[in-house]
Design an enzyme around this catalytic site. Sequence first.
Site, mmCIF file in Angstrom:
data_model
loop_
_atom_site.group_PDB
_atom_site.id
_atom_site.type_symbol
_atom_site.label_atom_id
_atom_site.label_comp_id
_atom_site.label_asym_id
_atom_site.label_seq_id
_atom_site.Cartn_x
_atom_site.Cartn_y
_atom_site.Cartn_z
ATOM 1 N N SER A 135 -26.736 9.146 -5.864
ATOM 2 C CA SER A 135 -26.522 8.262 -4.715
ATOM 3 C C SER A 135 -25.606 8.979 -3.748
ATOM 4 O O SER A 135 -24.821 9.854 -4.149
ATOM 5 C CB SER A 135 -25.851 6.965 -5.169
ATOM 6 O OG SER A 135 -25.411 6.221 -4.050
ATOM 7 N N TYR A 148 -18.840 1.850 -8.753
ATOM 8 C CA TYR A 148 -20.120 2.559 -8.570
ATOM 9 C C TYR A 148 -19.860 4.014 -8.188
ATOM 10 O O TYR A 148 -20.520 4.925 -8.708
ATOM 11 C CB TYR A 148 -20.924 1.831 -7.487
ATOM 12 C CG TYR A 148 -22.315 2.361 -7.258
ATOM 13 C CD1 TYR A 148 -23.234 2.473 -8.297
ATOM 14 C CD2 TYR A 148 -22.738 2.743 -5.985
ATOM 15 C CE1 TYR A 148 -24.519 2.951 -8.079
ATOM 16 C CE2 TYR A 148 -24.011 3.219 -5.748
ATOM 17 C CZ TYR A 148 -24.895 3.325 -6.799
ATOM 18 O OH TYR A 148 -26.172 3.793 -6.577
HETATM 19 C C1 8X3 Z 1 -27.002 3.208 -3.123
HETATM 20 C C2 8X3 Z 1 -26.520 3.758 -1.840
HETATM 21 O O1 8X3 Z 1 -25.913 3.316 0.559
HETATM 22 O O2 8X3 Z 1 -27.056 1.514 -0.599
HETATM 23 O O3 8X3 Z 1 -27.025 4.155 -4.116
HETATM 24 O O4 8X3 Z 1 -24.747 1.998 -1.129
HETATM 25 S S1 8X3 Z 1 -26.037 2.582 -0.694
#
Ligand code: 8X3
Length: 248
Positions: A135, A148
Amino acid sequence: MAQPVAVVTGASSGIGAATAVALGAAGYEVVLGARRVDKLTDVAHRIGDAGGSARVVELDVTDQASVDALAAAVPQCDVLVNNAGGALGMESVEGAVEDKWRWMYEVNVLGTLRVTRALLPALKVAKGAVITIGSIAARQNYPGGAGYNAAKHGERALTEVLRQEIAVDGVRVTEIDPGRVHTDFSLVRFDGDADKAERVYQGVESLTAQDVADVITFVATRPAHVNIDFLQITPIDQAGNAAPKPVK
Ligand code: 8X3
């Protein structure tokens, strides 16, 4: 030559499902893993209807026995897409909920570890490719993201170390780091609150799961001597800035 085999975790929806369909169209036999077998079966039918081949394996990446059963069902593995993962909550550090942090570490870090470790013997034989879906949160931190962020940074560390350890065996390792993609990601993050989840995507153009699947397929189909370490991909409004749109 035997048909190449691609394993996709979290293949029941979103990026995983789109990737499975794309890899099926690219000529791989796709092994679809996730907990929701009914949804996997739908994706497998889409692949079959398009002339490809797919198999469904019930998979919980938090359960070693389930991962072992996947490995037993997949003696040949040319590509592994570690897509299973996710976020839970957006509490501040002050308000952090330990169980949510634990789940995020379990799914994103240990889940990726378990599946990768179980399939490495087959990947070495194939001189295959590991593609892990990280991510943008693995590269940039933001308020409300700590749990996260920490998990995705952990998954990134695992991926970077694996790349260095396994290159000698001819196994390529890539991390794909998407930003905002319109999937069930926010529904999970906000514990099933569909209105709140949808507000993340309102008024802005997000990536589609297909956008990311295209990139994954490109990476998977490079020649064996080409390693792409990582790719960060965001919608244009999020370029270079991980902070999600504030949602009340
Ligand atoms: C998800 C990325 O930008 O939606 O992994 O938080 S975001």
